[in-house]
Design an enzyme around this catalytic site. Structure first.
Site, PDB file in Angstrom:
ATOM      1  N   ASP A  99       0.813  -0.682   0.372  1.00  0.00           N
ATOM      2  CA  ASP A  99      -0.357   0.184   0.199  1.00  0.00           C
ATOM      3  C   ASP A  99       0.960   0.849  -0.343  1.00  0.00           C
ATOM      4  O   ASP A  99       1.922   1.241   1.138  1.00  0.00           O
ATOM      5  CB  ASP A  99      -0.615  -0.405   2.174  1.00  0.00           C
ATOM      6  CG  ASP A  99      -1.991   0.143   0.866  1.00  0.00           C
ATOM      7  OD1 ASP A  99      -2.377   1.786   0.915  1.00  0.00           O
ATOM      8  OD2 ASP A  99      -3.442  -0.001   1.768  1.00  0.00           O
ATOM      9  N   ASP A 201      -2.823   4.860  -2.799  1.00  0.00           N
ATOM     10  CA  ASP A 201      -3.964   5.407  -1.762  1.00  0.00           C
ATOM     11  C   ASP A 201      -4.638   6.784  -2.356  1.00  0.00           C
ATOM     12  O   ASP A 201      -3.427   7.250  -2.741  1.00  0.00           O
ATOM     13  CB  ASP A 201      -3.180   5.205  -0.201  1.00  0.00           C
ATOM     14  CG  ASP A 201      -4.466   5.964   0.646  1.00  0.00           C
ATOM     15  OD1 ASP A 201      -4.842   5.450   0.628  1.00  0.00           O
ATOM     16  OD2 ASP A 201      -3.765   7.582   1.275  1.00  0.00           O
ATOM     17  N   GLU A 264      -6.197   3.075  -5.633  1.00  0.00           N
ATOM     18  CA  GLU A 264      -7.986   3.946  -5.091  1.00  0.00           C
ATOM     19  C   GLU A 264      -8.455   4.833  -5.528  1.00  0.00           C
ATOM     20  O   GLU A 264      -7.770   5.742  -5.133  1.00  0.00           O
ATOM     21  CB  GLU A 264      -7.292   3.781  -3.439  1.00  0.00           C
ATOM     22  CG  GLU A 264      -8.744   3.915  -2.524  1.00  0.00           C
ATOM     23  CD  GLU A 264      -8.626   4.266  -1.112  1.00  0.00           C
ATOM     24  OE1 GLU A 264      -9.575   4.001  -0.808  1.00  0.00           O
ATOM     25  OE2 GLU A 264      -7.835   5.597  -1.446  1.00  0.00           O
ATOM     26  N   HIS A 325     -11.085  -2.274   4.193  1.00  0.00           N
ATOM     27  CA  HIS A 325     -11.160  -1.472   5.737  1.00  0.00           C
ATOM     28  C   HIS A 325     -11.698  -0.541   5.809  1.00  0.00           C
ATOM     29  O   HIS A 325     -11.606  -0.103   6.464  1.00  0.00           O
ATOM     30  CB  HIS A 325      -9.748  -2.083   5.779  1.00  0.00           C
ATOM     31  CG  HIS A 325      -9.179  -0.611   4.438  1.00  0.00           C
ATOM     32  ND1 HIS A 325      -8.460  -1.016   3.771  1.00  0.00           N
ATOM     33  CD2 HIS A 325      -8.208   0.980   5.138  1.00  0.00           C
ATOM     34  CE1 HIS A 325      -8.248   0.115   3.155  1.00  0.00           C
ATOM     35  NE2 HIS A 325      -7.758   1.072   4.036  1.00  0.00           N
ATOM     36  N   ASP A 326     -12.440  -0.035   4.589  1.00  0.00           N
ATOM     37  CA  ASP A 326     -12.680   1.772   5.341  1.00  0.00           C
ATOM     38  C   ASP A 326     -14.045   1.366   4.725  1.00  0.00           C
ATOM     39  O   ASP A 326     -15.251   2.749   5.299  1.00  0.00           O
ATOM     40  CB  ASP A 326     -12.885   2.279   3.829  1.00  0.00           C
ATOM     41  CG  ASP A 326     -10.996   2.843   3.651  1.00  0.00           C
ATOM     42  OD1 ASP A 326     -10.775   2.916   5.097  1.00  0.00           O
ATOM     43  OD2 ASP A 326     -10.613   3.193   3.193  1.00  0.00           O
TER      44      ASP A 326
HETATM   45  C1  GLC Z   1      -7.783   5.683   1.771  1.00  0.00           C
HETATM   46  C2  GLC Z   1      -7.108   5.141   2.766  1.00  0.00           C
HETATM   47  C3  GLC Z   1      -8.510   4.668   3.790  1.00  0.00           C
HETATM   48  C4  GLC Z   1      -7.557   6.157   5.110  1.00  0.00           C
HETATM   49  C5  GLC Z   1      -7.803   6.934   3.264  1.00  0.00           C
HETATM   50  C6  GLC Z   1      -5.830   8.385   3.952  1.00  0.00           C
HETATM   51  O1  GLC Z   1      -9.151   5.889   1.239  1.00  0.00           O
HETATM   52  O2  GLC Z   1      -7.902   3.244   2.292  1.00  0.00           O
HETATM   53  O3  GLC Z   1      -7.982   3.544   5.054  1.00  0.00           O
HETATM   54  O4  GLC Z   1      -8.101   6.900   6.045  1.00  0.00           O
HETATM   55  O5  GLC Z   1      -6.945   6.810   2.658  1.00  0.00           O
HETATM   56  O6  GLC Z   1      -4.735   8.265   3.872  1.00  0.00           O
END
Ligand code: GLC
Ligand code: CA
Length: 531
Positions: A99, A201, A264, A325-326
């Site tokens: 990641d 990310d 993402e 995880h979100d």
């Molecule tokens: C992404 C991650 C999340 C995080 C955010 C800030 O959306 O998946 O868990 O809080 O970025 O880095």
């Protein structure tokens, strides 16, 4: 198996490292824990693991606030642990995806410490510093994704800095060439250590409007929503220049063979597909999150599959995500019965599937008592239901103390039913959701029609979705009953049809003659042969 690169033919499995396996009793998962569970992952049959961040971090956002892009946080282990993990994963033909968090650093990163020292510091321009608005206050109306203004006043130097997430996560300035080179070197650091790719990310956030224009209000905002929804994010993210940055990242990966770039991206479909890049020189897999938000009806799912297939650029490879995880877990969103159907959907659609750890055992929503809340977003905006802890609870391995996750006190509680809902129990139960996942994954891998074949919608009515996958002489029909009632569905005549898998795992081999009778929540995978 036709000659397809690994990230097209295989399955990606996401591991949230805090919650997978603890080995030193501190209640927090670690890299050595992942290594000890590699045999499980190889048994399950996935192609690659994506590991959420384990870099040194003050953990304000549980590792998405990085203070050293080239290290391992002692909480998760050492660089030797990491190297052993990669070596052992590769020995089992498992790829390792990291990641990468390039949009922001931790406020404790040495770059930011320098940047905030003075206005003429060499690293000042590595972050986004702005004067107050002409009448005072923050430079514009941009809101943090975790609530409140996205601008933080810095008393010492008399300017605001921008943070799209927590104030402990200042955004880097990706218009600065030195920032780009430093981050590309960080990518090479891991590529040189054998990692097989990155999940990047919030990649659509990297570039912001050059003039920092205010965002327009969102006419459909409801006070029950998180504050970020107050405005439409037209100037704070998804800027045209981001594609040039992504193409550069992609060329860093091209320096190495067969690496993958996953992005993402939470954007509507027409904006999302732009992230394949011009001439497909962008992300290999811009994450497709449509299943996370869709209303769970066959007609709706059919519509979005067709629209996605239709909008994909020529040669762009599709992908599907069921959980991360979100987001609320799939079993919590649709219930345990439909979670099995969702697994069959994910593993029979065209495109790379990404699974989230624990979904294969049907892990549901774990209630987190107020005093146990960990997620900083929940703490910033309590009561709206934005908390992500319920989807981050420990993996459940066996019937025993803390389901084998830790010998200490777990950082988040386990599901109450962990005595039954765990890998050891479900592996022995030939009708369990885990057995279903196991069979689906191995079946998918043995049959090119499923892993890389074509897709055709057969129909969607009465809350039943039917589609076909083909490759060469192989032809499969998938029929999924999203309803809680019995349904009958036609199967083409003139072809011999036989069930190879049902979500209940009890109908294998059944011959179908012109139709299939589905039980409530049942999905079937049938092979069609010309007679
Ligand atoms: C992404 C991650 C999340 C995080 C955010 C800030 O959306 O998946 O868990 O809080 O970025 O880095
Ligand atoms: Ca540990």
């Amino acid at each position: 198996m036709p000659d397809q690169i690994w990230w097209k033919r295989g399955i990606v499995y996401q591991i949230y490292p805090r919650s997978f396996q603890d080995t030193n009793g501190d209640g927090i998962g670690d890299l050595e824990g992942i290594r000890r569970r590699l045999d499980y992952l190889a048994w399950l049959g996935v192609e690659a693991i994506w590991i959420s961040p384990f870099y040194p971090s003050p953990m304000a956002d549980f590792g998405y606030d990085v203070c050293d892009y080239r290290g391992v946080d002692p909480m998760f282990g050492t660089m030797e642990d990491f190297e052993r993990l990669v070596e052992d994963a590769h020995a089992r033909d498992l790829k390792v995806i990291l990641d990468f968090v390039p949009n922001h650093t931790s406020e404790e990163h040495p770059w930011f410490r320098q940047s905030r020292q003075s206005r003429d510091n060499d690293r000042r321009d590595w972050y986004i510093w702005r004067d107050p608005a002409p009448n005072g206050g923050p430079p514009n109306n941009w809101i943090s994704n975790f609530g409140g203004s996205a601008w933080q006043w810095d008393e010492a130097t008399g300017q605001y800095y921008y943070h799209a997430f927590l104030k402990e996560q200042p955004d880097l300035n990706w218009r600065n060439r030195e920032v780009r080179e430093a981050m590309y070197d960080a990518m090479r650091f891991w590529l040189d250590r054998g990692v097989d790719g990155f999940r990047v990310d919030v990649i659509w956030h990297l570039i912001k409007d050059a003039e920092f224009r205010g965002n327009p209000p969102n006419p459909s905002f409801q006070p029950s929503q998180a504050e970020i929804n107050r405005f439409l994010q037209v100037h704070s993210a998804d800027q045209p220049e981001v594609h040039e940055v992504i193409a550069e990242m992609r060329s860093v990966l091209q320096e190495y063979p067969e690496r993958v770039l996953i992005g993402e991206i939470y954007l509507p479909l027409e904006r999302l597909v732009a992230y394949y890049g011009e001439d497909l020189k962008g992300a290999h897999l811009p994450f497709n999150f449509q299943l996370l938000q869709a209303s769970w009806r066959a007609e709706e799912i059919a519509r979005l599959i067709v629209e996605y297939e239709d909008k994909l650029p020529d040669g762009g490879w599709p992908n599907w995500v069921l959980g991360n995880h979100d987001q609320k877990r799939i079993a919590a969103r649709v219930g345990l019965e439909q979670a099995r159907l969702a697994g069959m959907l994910l593993l029979t659609l065209r495109g790379t599937p990404t699974m989230y750890y624990g979904d294969e055992i049907g892990l549901g929503e774990v209630q987190i008592p107020p005093e146990a809340v960990q997620d900083p977003w929940e703490k910033n905006e309590p009561g709206l239901g934005v908390g992500r802890d319920p989807a981050r609870t420990p993996m459940q391995w066996e019937d025993g103390a803390n389901a084998g996750f830790t010998a200490g006190k777990p950082w988040l509680p386990l599901a109450a039913d962990n005595g039954d809902c765990n890998v050891a129990c479900l592996r022995d139960d030939k009708n369990s959701i885990l057995s279903l996942y196991h069979q689906l994954i191995h079946f998918r891998q043995r049959h090119p029609a499923l892993s890389v074949g074509s897709f055709e919608l057969s129909g969607a009515e009465g809350n039943v979705l039917a589609f076909e996958r083909r490759h060469g002489d192989e032809r499969f029909r998938i029929v999924l009953n999203f309803s809680k009632e019995n349904r009958s569905c036609a199967i083409p005549r003139g072809s011999k049809a036989r069930i190879v898998l049902s979500t209940a795992l009890d109908r294998t081999g059944e011959e179908l003659d012109g139709s299939v009778e589905l039980r409530p929540n049942e999905g079937i995978l049938a092979t069609l042969e010309r007679d």
